[in-house]
Write an enzyme that holds these catalytic residues in place. Structure first.
Site, PDB file in Angstrom:
ATOM      1  CB  SER A 180      -0.909   0.010   1.240  1.00  0.00           C
ATOM      2  OG  SER A 180      -1.568   1.261   1.382  1.00  0.00           O
TER       3      SER A 180
ATOM      4  CE1 TYR B 203      -3.981  -2.610   4.870  1.00  0.00           C
ATOM      5  CE2 TYR B 203      -3.442  -0.372   4.180  1.00  0.00           C
ATOM      6  CZ  TYR B 203      -3.739  -1.690   3.870  1.00  0.00           C
ATOM      7  OH  TYR B 203      -3.785  -2.081   2.556  1.00  0.00           O
TER       8      TYR B 203
END
Length: 288
Positions: free
Chosen positions: A146, A159
């Site tokens: 990501s 995350y």
């Protein structure tokens, strides 16, 4: 230089078996079906029986996998290798979830679970397949990371941390596999249409005491957005942009270490290179 989606040599055409994890929806579901249509033998994973059945209905060999359950990882690898006579050409690690919440509000248990699902399980699966690829002298390992692994933002600490750890670990492995014929790449998407935002809502409600947090006002806005399925933007493309990067990583003679995809991700990566850190993180805090 090869463009995304371009096959650059005949030997790359022989890479035809792949495990795609997290194929119940979003990026994984799209990539599994797109690769199947392109001639790959796809072994896809999901957790829910109905998602496994949907994959099988489309001619994909589907299996149960939960990264938090080591036995399911071992069972998957054994089943796939049994069907391929002990070979595998590629792995696309994709299944993950996002635990929202400010760092000071994160219980240790929630952070550990985030790493079990997004980091340790990925390492477990990858480590079981690297020896197979070394023996056969070729392989492609692609991780769906990501942009938050490169440029973290507030309320996404768990995350972002899992993806930052993934970046470091797998870039080390990329170097360690040099000369083996096994290549490691990381795809770093920005916002892409998927269920990751809505899927994060139960984890937020279960693990974050949002009513008693100093961030209560910010959480109220976040909850409204999560319940609506995440942020909506014309700059949020579909999962086909990840598939294009994945295809290049699988088929190019020189797969890249990084594939930053979507406009916001490319802007974020560029700003990190050119802006002083204090300015960059002040800007990022306003966008979260």
């Amino acid at each position: 230089m090869a463009t995304l989606g371009e096959t650059t040599n005949s030997s790359a055409q022989e890479l035809r078996s792949i495990i795609v994890t997290g194929a119940s929806s979003g990026i994984g579901a799209y990539c599994a079906r797109a690769l199947k249509a392109e001639g790959w033998r796809v072994f896809a994973t999901a957790r829910k029986p109905q998602d496994i059945a949907a994959l099988e209905a489309d001619g994909i060999e589907a299996f149960y996998l939960d990264y938090c359950e080591p036995d399911s990882i071992a069972t998957l690898v054994a089943a796939v290798l049994d069907r391929t006579d002990g070979t595998l050409d590629a792995l696309f690690n994709n299944g993950a979830y996002a635990q929202p919440g400010a760092v000071e509000d994160l219980p240790i248990a929630a952070l550990k679970h985030q790493f079990e699902a997004n980091f340790f399980g990925w390492h477990d699966l990858t480590s079981r397949l690297v020896p197979v690829m070394r023996r056969q002298g070729h392989g492609r390992i692609v991780h769906c990371s990501s942009i938050l692994g490169l440029v973290p933002v507030r309320f996404r600490g768990a995350y972002s941390a899992s993806k930052h750890a993934l970046e470091a670990l797998m870039l080390c492995q990329r170097q360690e596999l040099a000369g083996s014929g096994v290549h490691v790449s990381l795809i770093e998407p920005g916002p892409v249409k998927s269920k990751i935002a809505s899927n994060g809502l139960p984890w937020f409600l279960s693990n974050i005491d949002h009513e008693n947090s100093v961030h209560r006002a910010d959480y109220a806005a976040q909850l409204e957005r999560l319940r609506a399925g995440g942020s909506q933007s014309a700059l949020k493309p579909g999962p086909e942009v990840v598939h294009a990067a994945l295809r290049h990583a699988l088929l190019s003679r020189r797969p890249r270490p990084h594939y930053v995809v979507t406009v916001p991700a490319k802007v974020g990566a560029a700003l990190k290179r050119i802006l002083p850190a204090s300015i960059l993180y002040r800007l990022m805090a306003k966008r979260a």
